[in-house]
Design an enzyme around this catalytic site. Structure first.
Site, PDB file in Angstrom:
ATOM      1  N   LEU A  16     -11.524   8.570   1.384  1.00 27.19           N
ATOM      2  CA  LEU A  16     -11.083   9.585   2.345  1.00 27.19           C
ATOM      3  C   LEU A  16      -9.775  10.159   1.834  1.00 27.19           C
ATOM      4  O   LEU A  16      -8.956   9.434   1.261  1.00 27.19           O
ATOM      5  CB  LEU A  16     -10.818   8.949   3.717  1.00 27.19           C
ATOM      6  CG  LEU A  16     -12.005   8.452   4.529  1.00 27.19           C
ATOM      7  CD1 LEU A  16     -11.513   7.608   5.707  1.00 27.19           C
ATOM      8  CD2 LEU A  16     -12.828   9.626   5.051  1.00 27.19           C
ATOM      9  N   LYS A  21      -8.869   3.655  11.852  1.00 27.43           N
ATOM     10  CA  LYS A  21      -9.119   3.396  10.432  1.00 27.43           C
ATOM     11  C   LYS A  21      -8.930   1.900  10.222  1.00 27.43           C
ATOM     12  O   LYS A  21      -7.813   1.400  10.134  1.00 27.43           O
ATOM     13  CB  LYS A  21      -8.181   4.195   9.540  1.00 27.43           C
ATOM     14  CG  LYS A  21      -8.516   3.979   8.074  1.00 27.43           C
ATOM     15  CD  LYS A  21      -7.814   4.927   7.161  1.00 27.43           C
ATOM     16  CE  LYS A  21      -8.328   4.752   5.738  1.00 27.43           C
ATOM     17  NZ  LYS A  21      -8.112   3.396   5.204  1.00 27.43           N
ATOM     18  N   ARG A  63     -18.764  -1.339  -1.429  1.00 23.54           N
ATOM     19  CA  ARG A  63     -18.635   0.030  -1.942  1.00 23.54           C
ATOM     20  C   ARG A  63     -18.557   0.054  -3.472  1.00 23.54           C
ATOM     21  O   ARG A  63     -19.051   0.974  -4.113  1.00 23.54           O
ATOM     22  CB  ARG A  63     -17.364   0.672  -1.344  1.00 23.54           C
ATOM     23  CG  ARG A  63     -17.235   2.134  -1.660  1.00 23.54           C
ATOM     24  CD  ARG A  63     -16.003   2.735  -1.023  1.00 23.54           C
ATOM     25  NE  ARG A  63     -14.780   2.278  -1.668  1.00 23.54           N
ATOM     26  CZ  ARG A  63     -13.573   2.754  -1.419  1.00 23.54           C
ATOM     27  NH1 ARG A  63     -13.399   3.696  -0.508  1.00 23.54           N
ATOM     28  NH2 ARG A  63     -12.500   2.295  -2.041  1.00 23.54           N
ATOM     29  N   GLU A 105       3.631   1.821  -1.417  1.00 20.47           N
ATOM     30  CA  GLU A 105       4.111   2.106  -2.776  1.00 20.47           C
ATOM     31  C   GLU A 105       2.973   2.720  -3.603  1.00 20.47           C
ATOM     32  O   GLU A 105       3.158   3.705  -4.320  1.00 20.47           O
ATOM     33  CB  GLU A 105       4.614   0.794  -3.411  1.00 20.47           C
ATOM     34  CG  GLU A 105       4.967   0.863  -4.883  1.00 20.47           C
ATOM     35  CD  GLU A 105       6.230   1.669  -5.167  1.00 20.47           C
ATOM     36  OE1 GLU A 105       6.827   2.196  -4.214  1.00 20.47           O
ATOM     37  OE2 GLU A 105       6.584   1.802  -6.357  1.00 20.47           O
ATOM     38  N   TYR A 106       1.768   2.134  -3.462  1.00 22.02           N
ATOM     39  CA  TYR A 106       0.599   2.685  -4.169  1.00 22.02           C
ATOM     40  C   TYR A 106       0.372   4.143  -3.733  1.00 22.02           C
ATOM     41  O   TYR A 106       0.193   5.024  -4.558  1.00 22.02           O
ATOM     42  CB  TYR A 106      -0.635   1.827  -3.872  1.00 22.02           C
ATOM     43  CG  TYR A 106      -1.896   2.334  -4.547  1.00 22.02           C
ATOM     44  CD1 TYR A 106      -2.227   1.929  -5.837  1.00 22.02           C
ATOM     45  CD2 TYR A 106      -2.741   3.234  -3.902  1.00 22.02           C
ATOM     46  CE1 TYR A 106      -3.368   2.403  -6.465  1.00 22.02           C
ATOM     47  CE2 TYR A 106      -3.885   3.718  -4.520  1.00 22.02           C
ATOM     48  CZ  TYR A 106      -4.197   3.295  -5.801  1.00 22.02           C
ATOM     49  OH  TYR A 106      -5.326   3.780  -6.411  1.00 22.02           O
ATOM     50  N   ASP A 107       0.417   4.364  -2.421  1.00 20.10           N
ATOM     51  CA  ASP A 107       0.181   5.710  -1.894  1.00 20.10           C
ATOM     52  C   ASP A 107       1.221   6.714  -2.416  1.00 20.10           C
ATOM     53  O   ASP A 107       0.896   7.848  -2.728  1.00 20.10           O
ATOM     54  CB  ASP A 107       0.217   5.705  -0.357  1.00 20.10           C
ATOM     55  CG  ASP A 107      -0.972   4.965   0.244  1.00 20.10           C
ATOM     56  OD1 ASP A 107      -1.976   4.768  -0.463  1.00 20.10           O
ATOM     57  OD2 ASP A 107      -0.892   4.569   1.422  1.00 20.10           O
ATOM     58  N   ASP A 116       0.829  -1.212   0.000  1.00 22.86           N
ATOM     59  CA  ASP A 116       0.000   0.000   0.000  1.00 22.86           C
ATOM     60  C   ASP A 116       0.867   1.267   0.000  1.00 22.86           C
ATOM     61  O   ASP A 116       0.515   2.263  -0.626  1.00 22.86           O
ATOM     62  CB  ASP A 116      -0.911   0.025   1.242  1.00 22.86           C
ATOM     63  CG  ASP A 116      -2.003  -1.023   1.155  1.00 22.86           C
ATOM     64  OD1 ASP A 116      -2.102  -1.707   0.108  1.00 22.86           O
ATOM     65  OD2 ASP A 116      -2.752  -1.173   2.136  1.00 22.86           O
ATOM     66  N   GLU A 140     -17.111  -1.273   8.369  1.00 21.68           N
ATOM     67  CA  GLU A 140     -16.021  -2.025   7.752  1.00 21.68           C
ATOM     68  C   GLU A 140     -16.118  -3.497   8.136  1.00 21.68           C
ATOM     69  O   GLU A 140     -16.281  -3.831   9.316  1.00 21.68           O
ATOM     70  CB  GLU A 140     -14.698  -1.432   8.277  1.00 21.68           C
ATOM     71  CG  GLU A 140     -13.489  -1.792   7.487  1.00 21.68           C
ATOM     72  CD  GLU A 140     -13.188  -0.813   6.343  1.00 21.68           C
ATOM     73  OE1 GLU A 140     -14.078  -0.004   5.964  1.00 21.68           O
ATOM     74  OE2 GLU A 140     -12.066  -0.882   5.832  1.00 21.68           O
ATOM     75  N   LYS A 184     -12.900  13.020  12.004  1.00 18.28           N
ATOM     76  CA  LYS A 184     -14.075  13.592  11.347  1.00 18.28           C
ATOM     77  C   LYS A 184     -14.552  14.804  12.138  1.00 18.28           C
ATOM     78  O   LYS A 184     -14.613  14.738  13.373  1.00 18.28           O
ATOM     79  CB  LYS A 184     -15.218  12.563  11.315  1.00 18.28           C
ATOM     80  CG  LYS A 184     -14.854  11.284  10.573  1.00 18.28           C
ATOM     81  CD  LYS A 184     -15.917  10.200  10.715  1.00 18.28           C
ATOM     82  CE  LYS A 184     -15.457   8.932   9.997  1.00 18.28           C
ATOM     83  NZ  LYS A 184     -16.312   7.773  10.210  1.00 18.28           N
TER      84      LYS A 184
HETATM   85  P1  NAD Z   1      -9.050   4.507   2.051  1.00 20.39           P
HETATM   86  O1  NAD Z   1      -8.857   3.172   2.626  1.00 20.39           O
HETATM   87  O2  NAD Z   1      -7.864   5.376   1.931  1.00 20.39           O
HETATM   88  O3  NAD Z   1     -10.185   5.343   2.825  1.00 20.39           O
HETATM   89  C1  NAD Z   1     -11.574   5.162   2.684  1.00 20.39           C
HETATM   90  C2  NAD Z   1     -12.048   3.910   3.331  1.00 20.39           C
HETATM   91  O4  NAD Z   1     -11.667   3.885   4.683  1.00 20.39           O
HETATM   92  C3  NAD Z   1     -13.556   3.772   3.397  1.00 20.39           C
HETATM   93  O5  NAD Z   1     -14.077   3.310   2.197  1.00 20.39           O
HETATM   94  C4  NAD Z   1     -13.696   2.768   4.512  1.00 20.39           C
HETATM   95  O6  NAD Z   1     -13.696   1.482   3.950  1.00 20.39           O
HETATM   96  C5  NAD Z   1     -12.432   2.891   5.307  1.00 20.39           C
HETATM   97  N1  NAD Z   1     -12.583   3.175   6.733  1.00 20.39           N
HETATM   98  C6  NAD Z   1     -11.967   2.453   7.711  1.00 20.39           C
HETATM   99  N2  NAD Z   1     -12.275   2.915   8.912  1.00 20.39           N
HETATM  100  C7  NAD Z   1     -13.123   3.961   8.731  1.00 20.39           C
HETATM  101  C8  NAD Z   1     -13.773   4.845   9.629  1.00 20.39           C
HETATM  102  N3  NAD Z   1     -13.599   4.752  10.938  1.00 20.39           N
HETATM  103  N4  NAD Z   1     -14.571   5.799   9.098  1.00 20.39           N
HETATM  104  C9  NAD Z   1     -14.726   5.926   7.757  1.00 20.39           C
HETATM  105  N5  NAD Z   1     -14.122   5.111   6.853  1.00 20.39           N
HETATM  106  C10 NAD Z   1     -13.322   4.144   7.337  1.00 20.39           C
HETATM  107  O7  NAD Z   1      -9.787   4.293   0.763  1.00 20.39           O
HETATM  108  P2  NAD Z   1      -9.584   3.706  -0.611  1.00 20.39           P
HETATM  109  O8  NAD Z   1      -9.748   4.816  -1.555  1.00 20.39           O
HETATM  110  O9  NAD Z   1     -10.365   2.500  -0.779  1.00 20.39           O
HETATM  111  O10 NAD Z   1      -8.162   3.092  -0.621  1.00 20.39           O
HETATM  112  C11 NAD Z   1      -7.031   3.707  -0.807  1.00 20.39           C
HETATM  113  C12 NAD Z   1      -6.000   2.888  -0.083  1.00 20.39           C
HETATM  114  O11 NAD Z   1      -6.052   1.518  -0.509  1.00 20.39           O
HETATM  115  C13 NAD Z   1      -4.677   3.429  -0.495  1.00 20.39           C
HETATM  116  O12 NAD Z   1      -4.275   4.394   0.435  1.00 20.39           O
HETATM  117  C14 NAD Z   1      -3.817   2.193  -0.552  1.00 20.39           C
HETATM  118  O13 NAD Z   1      -3.176   2.088   0.694  1.00 20.39           O
HETATM  119  C15 NAD Z   1      -4.772   1.056  -0.748  1.00 20.39           C
HETATM  120  N6  NAD Z   1      -4.630   0.548  -2.120  1.00 20.39           N
HETATM  121  C16 NAD Z   1      -3.599  -0.273  -2.353  1.00 20.39           C
HETATM  122  C17 NAD Z   1      -3.384  -0.780  -3.621  1.00 20.39           C
HETATM  123  C18 NAD Z   1      -2.251  -1.723  -3.870  1.00 20.39           C
HETATM  124  O14 NAD Z   1      -2.036  -2.126  -5.012  1.00 20.39           O
HETATM  125  N7  NAD Z   1      -1.517  -2.118  -2.837  1.00 20.39           N
HETATM  126  C19 NAD Z   1      -4.237  -0.418  -4.687  1.00 20.39           C
HETATM  127  C20 NAD Z   1      -5.301   0.446  -4.397  1.00 20.39           C
HETATM  128  C21 NAD Z   1      -5.488   0.934  -3.121  1.00 20.39           C
END
Ligand code: NAD
Length: 341
Positions: A81, A123, A144, A33-35, A31, A181, A300
């Site tokens: 988020l 989170k 989602r 690296e993705y970020d 993650d 979640e 929040k």
């Molecule tokens: P995110 O995980 O950055 O944030 C949104 C999500 O947080 C919500 O959809 C919810 O599921 C979750 N969440 C958990 N606790 C919560 C809380 N208390 N209140 C509200 N929401 C809560 O969202 P995203 O856009 O799905 O994912 C991005 C992240 O996923 C990236 O930062 C990356 O780390 C990971 N990712 C990794 C890869 C990879 O190839 N490794 C690819 C895509 C995404």
């Protein structure tokens, strides 16, 4: 390489990673690296908005719906988020909270206040689902998906034991949509992987992928064998109740009364950035001892009226931020991921 070429390359690469992560539950990079690449793309797009592509991952939420599932159109979009990172100095152990402080400053400026009240909670590192209750009965559950359309996983969700099929209490809302979640506890993940190995099957890469792969099964009997867990973190729709909550923390209290699991001991309301940051550092310290994985803290704006005032940007609310912990994972078991979808 020109900025335009780099934007095109990053868009392609990130979209491939997003498909592997969200649609196939089989990431090939960590993650962190993705970020890192995502942020590089965001910065380039901010500097050269004319080169941003319509399919850019910065403009979208999540992934595609899997074939085989019925779809559900979300009445209220399920957004992502925005992130704030706090890099840590290895020598002193001190966090650099500049990104979170910039978020707080934007919020206070927009609200015209010196400081505001924030609700903070873990989170959870799982996958977001929406649960629809009518007259207290669970009638529909959806992933989602791309934020607008998700997968109908109602039968699978009914196998998750800490999700109430009927809400608790005497005064039940006529209609309520709960957001939260689904995740796998660390101990259940370890036991699942032991069973996988004993059966000659490949282990899962991490609890998040195990949870996502287990929930997105076409056969709910398989989901039932995997121990999944649910934490509620919000209410998207609520009707037919004597008094509407006025803050995020009141929403959580109502969810607790209605029978949902909450992360007791790890959520609360704090006034001002300094108090939130103390809680961040406490949670970062407790992180290894929690029975589930978290990758940060969600902050929040507590007042729902202030949330409405702040509104949304394209893919995320302006009233919340995912304050991420420094990366601790490395994807060492990529080749060992079992894609069970
Ligand atoms: P995110 O995980 O950055 O944030 C949104 C999500 O947080 C919500 O959809 C919810 O599921 C979750 N969440 C958990 N606790 C919560 C809380 N208390 N209140 C509200 N929401 C809560 O969202 P995203 O856009 O799905 O994912 C991005 C992240 O996923 C990236 O930062 C990356 O780390 C990971 N990712 C990794 C890869 C990879 O190839 N490794 C690819 C895509 C995404």
């Amino acid at each position: 390489m020109t900025a335009q070429q780099r934007i095109r390359d990053l868009t392609l690469q990130l979209n491939r990673y997003a498909r592997e992560y969200y649609t196939l539950d089989a990431p090939t990079v960590p993650d962190s690296e993705y970020d890192r690449l995502f942020r590089e793309l965001e910065a380039l797009e901010a500097e050269y908005p004319q080169f941003r592509l319509p399919e850019s991952p910065t403009q979208r939420v999540g992934g595609a719906v899997l074939d085989g599932f019925e779809t559900v159109v979300h009445a209220v979009p399920m957004l992502s988020l925005n992130n704030a990172f706090s890099p840590r100095d290895y020598d002193t152990g001190a966090f650099d909270h500049a990104e979170f402080l910039a978020f707080d400053e934007r919020v206070c400026k927009e609200l015209g206040v010196a400081q505001t009240e924030y609700a903070v909670e873990p989170k959870f590192d799982g996958l977001a689902v929406s649960l629809l209750y009518q007259n207290g009965i669970l009638v529909q559950a959806a992933t989602r998906g791309d934020g607008t359309t998700g997968e109908n996983v109602t039968e699978n969700i009914k196998t998750v034991r800490n999700i109430p099929l009927k809400l608790h209490g005497d005064t039940l809302p006529e209609m309520m949509e709960v957001r939260g979640e689904v995740l796998m506890l660390k101990a259940d993940f370890a036991a699942l992987n032991e069973r996988q190995l004993a059966a000659g099957q490949k282990p899962f890469a991490n609890p998040r992928n195990a949870a996502a792969g287990s929930l997105r099964q076409l056969d709910s009997k398989i989901t039932a064998q995997r121990k999944l867990h649910f934490f509620a973190y919000g209410i998207a729709q609520l009707a037919g109740i004597p008094r509407q909550p006025e803050s995020h923390i009141e929403e959580l209290a109502l969810l607790g009364e209605l029978g949902f699991s909450l992360p007791y001991g790890y959520f609360g309301v704090y006034t001002g950035a300094a108090a939130v940051l103390r809680e961040y550092e406490r949670l970062a310290e407790h992180r290894p001892n929690l029975p589930y994985e978290i990758d940060g803290m969600v902050v929040k704006v507590n007042s729902l009226a202030e949330q409405r005032q702040l509104g949304f940007v394209s893919r995320a609310p302006r009233w919340a931020v995912a304050h991420k912990f420094p990366a601790e994972e490395a994807l060492t078991t990529v080749e060992a991921i079992d894609v069970q979808v």
